[in-house]
Design a protein around this motif. Structure first.
Motif, PDB file in Angstrom:
ATOM      1  N   ALA A  34       0.852  -1.193   0.000  1.00  0.00           N
ATOM      2  CA  ALA A  34       0.000   0.000   0.000  1.00  0.00           C
ATOM      3  C   ALA A  34       0.884   1.238   0.000  1.00  0.00           C
ATOM      4  N   THR A  35       0.323   2.345  -0.433  1.00  0.00           N
ATOM      5  CA  THR A  35       1.059   3.609  -0.402  1.00  0.00           C
ATOM      6  C   THR A  35       0.372   4.557   0.587  1.00  0.00           C
ATOM      7  N   GLY A  36       0.749   5.821   0.553  1.00  0.00           N
ATOM      8  CA  GLY A  36       0.265   6.757   1.560  1.00  0.00           C
ATOM      9  C   GLY A  36       1.288   6.844   2.673  1.00  0.00           C
ATOM     10  N   SER A  37       1.037   7.695   3.663  1.00  0.00           N
ATOM     11  CA  SER A  37       2.030   7.871   4.728  1.00  0.00           C
ATOM     12  C   SER A  37       1.939   6.771   5.790  1.00  0.00           C
ATOM     13  N   SER A  38       0.771   6.149   5.945  1.00  0.00           N
ATOM     14  CA  SER A  38       0.607   5.157   7.029  1.00  0.00           C
ATOM     15  C   SER A  38       1.625   4.019   6.989  1.00  0.00           C
ATOM     16  N   PRO A  39       1.927   3.433   5.817  1.00  0.00           N
ATOM     17  CA  PRO A  39       2.845   2.283   5.830  1.00  0.00           C
ATOM     18  C   PRO A  39       4.323   2.644   5.894  1.00  0.00           C
ATOM     19  N   LEU A  64       0.761  -3.808  -6.036  1.00  0.00           N
ATOM     20  CA  LEU A  64       0.256  -2.568  -5.435  1.00  0.00           C
ATOM     21  C   LEU A  64      -1.270  -2.550  -5.486  1.00  0.00           C
ATOM     22  N   LEU A  65      -1.854  -1.793  -4.567  1.00  0.00           N
ATOM     23  CA  LEU A  65      -3.314  -1.684  -4.520  1.00  0.00           C
ATOM     24  C   LEU A  65      -3.882  -0.833  -5.646  1.00  0.00           C
ATOM     25  N   ASP A  66      -3.124   0.196  -6.038  1.00  0.00           N
ATOM     26  CA  ASP A  66      -3.755   1.198  -6.893  1.00  0.00           C
ATOM     27  C   ASP A  66      -2.708   2.057  -7.597  1.00  0.00           C
ATOM     28  N   GLU A  67      -3.169   2.874  -8.526  1.00  0.00           N
ATOM     29  CA  GLU A  67      -2.281   3.807  -9.238  1.00  0.00           C
ATOM     30  C   GLU A  67      -3.116   4.961  -9.800  1.00  0.00           C
ATOM     31  N   ILE A 138     -10.191   2.138   1.307  1.00  0.00           N
ATOM     32  CA  ILE A 138      -8.970   1.320   1.230  1.00  0.00           C
ATOM     33  C   ILE A 138      -8.623   1.169  -0.247  1.00  0.00           C
ATOM     34  N   GLY A 139      -7.298   1.098  -0.539  1.00  0.00           N
ATOM     35  CA  GLY A 139      -6.903   1.295  -1.926  1.00  0.00           C
ATOM     36  C   GLY A 139      -7.472   2.649  -2.307  1.00  0.00           C
ATOM     37  N   PHE A 140      -8.157   2.712  -3.431  1.00  0.00           N
ATOM     38  CA  PHE A 140      -8.900   3.937  -3.761  1.00  0.00           C
ATOM     39  C   PHE A 140     -10.375   3.608  -3.909  1.00  0.00           C
ATOM     40  N   ASP A 159     -12.608  15.236  -1.461  1.00  0.00           N
ATOM     41  CA  ASP A 159     -11.948  15.145  -0.144  1.00  0.00           C
ATOM     42  C   ASP A 159     -10.629  14.377  -0.259  1.00  0.00           C
ATOM     43  N   THR A 160     -10.662  13.261  -0.957  1.00  0.00           N
ATOM     44  CA  THR A 160      -9.437  12.464  -1.097  1.00  0.00           C
ATOM     45  C   THR A 160      -8.396  13.229  -1.906  1.00  0.00           C
ATOM     46  N   ARG A 161      -8.847  13.950  -2.945  1.00  0.00           N
ATOM     47  CA  ARG A 161      -7.888  14.730  -3.731  1.00  0.00           C
ATOM     48  C   ARG A 161      -7.254  15.809  -2.840  1.00  0.00           C
ATOM     49  N   ASP A 163      -6.908  15.648   0.447  1.00  0.00           N
ATOM     50  CA  ASP A 163      -6.004  14.965   1.390  1.00  0.00           C
ATOM     51  C   ASP A 163      -4.653  14.667   0.740  1.00  0.00           C
ATOM     52  N   ASN A 164      -4.699  14.255  -0.530  1.00  0.00           N
ATOM     53  CA  ASN A 164      -3.473  13.823  -1.188  1.00  0.00           C
ATOM     54  C   ASN A 164      -2.720  14.964  -1.869  1.00  0.00           C
ATOM     55  N   ALA A 165      -3.317  16.174  -1.845  1.00  0.00           N
ATOM     56  CA  ALA A 165      -2.668  17.325  -2.495  1.00  0.00           C
ATOM     57  C   ALA A 165      -1.327  17.638  -1.841  1.00  0.00           C
ATOM     58  N   ARG A 166      -1.149  17.214  -0.568  1.00  0.00           N
ATOM     59  CA  ARG A 166       0.108  17.513   0.122  1.00  0.00           C
ATOM     60  C   ARG A 166       1.302  16.834  -0.553  1.00  0.00           C
ATOM     61  N   PHE A 167       1.039  15.790  -1.322  1.00  0.00           N
ATOM     62  CA  PHE A 167       2.127  15.101  -2.014  1.00  0.00           C
ATOM     63  C   PHE A 167       2.440  15.741  -3.372  1.00  0.00           C
ATOM     64  N   HIS A 200      -6.672  11.757  13.384  1.00  0.00           N
ATOM     65  CA  HIS A 200      -7.560  11.974  12.232  1.00  0.00           C
ATOM     66  C   HIS A 200      -8.111  10.661  11.669  1.00  0.00           C
ATOM     67  N   LYS A 201      -7.546   9.532  12.103  1.00  0.00           N
ATOM     68  CA  LYS A 201      -8.031   8.240  11.608  1.00  0.00           C
ATOM     69  C   LYS A 201      -8.989   7.567  12.603  1.00  0.00           C
ATOM     70  N   ALA A 202      -9.188   8.181  13.777  1.00  0.00           N
ATOM     71  CA  ALA A 202      -9.966   7.509  14.835  1.00  0.00           C
ATOM     72  C   ALA A 202     -11.399   7.205  14.404  1.00  0.00           C
TER      73      ALA A 202
HETATM   74  C1  GLP Z   1      -4.396   6.973  -0.493  1.00  0.00           C
HETATM   75  C2  GLP Z   1      -4.114   5.524  -0.839  1.00  0.00           C
HETATM   76  C3  GLP Z   1      -4.623   4.603   0.242  1.00  0.00           C
HETATM   77  C4  GLP Z   1      -4.176   5.102   1.606  1.00  0.00           C
HETATM   78  C5  GLP Z   1      -4.736   6.474   1.840  1.00  0.00           C
HETATM   79  C6  GLP Z   1      -4.411   7.037   3.211  1.00  0.00           C
HETATM   80  O1  GLP Z   1      -5.679   7.370  -0.812  1.00  0.00           O
HETATM   81  N1  GLP Z   1      -4.696   5.137  -2.080  1.00  0.00           N
HETATM   82  O2  GLP Z   1      -4.131   3.291  -0.003  1.00  0.00           O
HETATM   83  O3  GLP Z   1      -4.592   4.215   2.603  1.00  0.00           O
HETATM   84  O4  GLP Z   1      -4.181   7.311   0.853  1.00  0.00           O
HETATM   85  O5  GLP Z   1      -3.231   7.753   3.166  1.00  0.00           O
HETATM   86  P1  GLP Z   1      -2.347   8.127   4.411  1.00  0.00           P
HETATM   87  O6  GLP Z   1      -1.775   6.861   4.909  1.00  0.00           O
HETATM   88  O7  GLP Z   1      -1.299   9.050   3.869  1.00  0.00           O
HETATM   89  O8  GLP Z   1      -3.242   8.777   5.394  1.00  0.00           O
END
Ligand code: GLP
Length: 259
Positions: A34-39, A64-67, A138-140, A159-161, A163-167, A200-202
């Motif tokens: 998986a990607t994102g900051s959690s792993p 990988l889960l997604d792209e 999970i994944g996308f 919302d997800t876009r 959240d991920n804009a920081r990257f 923020h994940k609680a």
């Molecule tokens: C993205 C990924 C997910 C990930 C999520 C959470 O959307 N596709 O697999 O779980 O971000 O990201 P983060 O771990 O940075 O909070």
């Protein structure tokens, strides 16, 4: 489902790395990444185990889960590139054995089917590592995704876009479309391991573990899986009502089954 509560994110990452290490020692040859900051803490500890404890990824295939659709594998924020930078460059996993959907395929729907078939041919995945979005994705697989879904083209929520804009350089640079493994695809792995840390994940963690199984919280499919482990830090565990029970279970594990 087992819930493992750790004091902090670093400890949670080490715990998940230990689960993957154990699976590889037991002969598991297919890993779900998986990607994102959690792993990231998981990957750092896997690299350490490779360096210091001889953990070998030789002969392992990783999926990988997604792209993101539209990003070439060379783009720094393509998930192929992220996983290379954060994990593959630091261990002995053959880069040609790391499989991701191609974000620039001319026909993304067809590419999703190709990836699904490749995964089915190599699978089942042993341990599938998962992060979780604040909306429970999970994944996308955003809320509303079919619980029976397979790898396919999806549109991200705003919302997800955000959240991920920081990257990325800004919101406008975040792709709108993705190819993601479906919820049923993910569910075929032998062991689902979700890591979530931070306050923020609680809410998403509580909905996943103690809420109803619902497409409105895609991660709640873990409740349907015969072997699912949710590893959280104290902050992400904060809204779990059954915390005393999860802690009780953790401190009374049968011999040899602790984390
Ligand atoms: C993205 C990924 C997910 C990930 C999520 C959470 O959307 N596709 O697999 O779980 O971000 O990201 P983060 O771990 O940075 O909070």
């Amino acid at each position: 489902m087992e819930v493992v509560i750790r004091p902090d994110a670093e400890d949670a990452g080490r715990t998940v790395a230990g689960i993957i290490h154990h699976a590889i020692l037991e002969g598991s040859k297919t890993l779900g990444l998986a990607t994102g900051s959690s792993p990231l803490g998981v990957y750092q500890d896997l690299a350490r185990r490779h360096r210091q404890e001889g953990l070998s990824f030789s002969g392992v295939d990783a999926f990988l889960l997604d792209e993101y659709v539209g990003l070439p594998p060379s783009h720094p924020q393509s998930y192929s590139q992220v996983i290379r930078r954060e994990l593959v460059d630091h261990i002995n996993l053959d880069p040609t054995r790391v499989h991701a959907p191609h974000g620039t395929a001319s026909d993304p729907q067809q590419e999703a089917r190709r990836f699904e078939h490749a995964l089915a041919a190599a699978g089942p995945v042993g341990v599938q590592l998962l992060g979780i979005g604040v909306n429970g994705h999970i994944g996308f697989n955003e809320p509303g995704s079919s619980l029976a879904s397979r790898t396919r083209l999806k549109t991200l929520t705003d919302d997800t876009r955000r959240d991920n804009a920081r990257f990325f350089g800004g919101l406008e640079e975040v792709p709108r479309h993705v190819i993601t493994q479906g919820l049923a695809t993910i569910g075929e792995a032998s062991h689902l391991v979700l890591i979530a840390t931070g306050p923020h994940k609680a809410h998403a963690v509580a909905a996943t573990v103690e809420g109803p199984v619902s497409a409105q919280c895609p991660a709640s499919i873990l409740q349907l899986h015969p072997h699912a482990t949710v590893v959280v830090d104290e902050l992400a565990a904060a809204r779990l009502e059954q915390q005393p029970y999860y802690r009780h279970i953790a401190s009374h594990k049968p011999p040899g089954q602790g984390y």
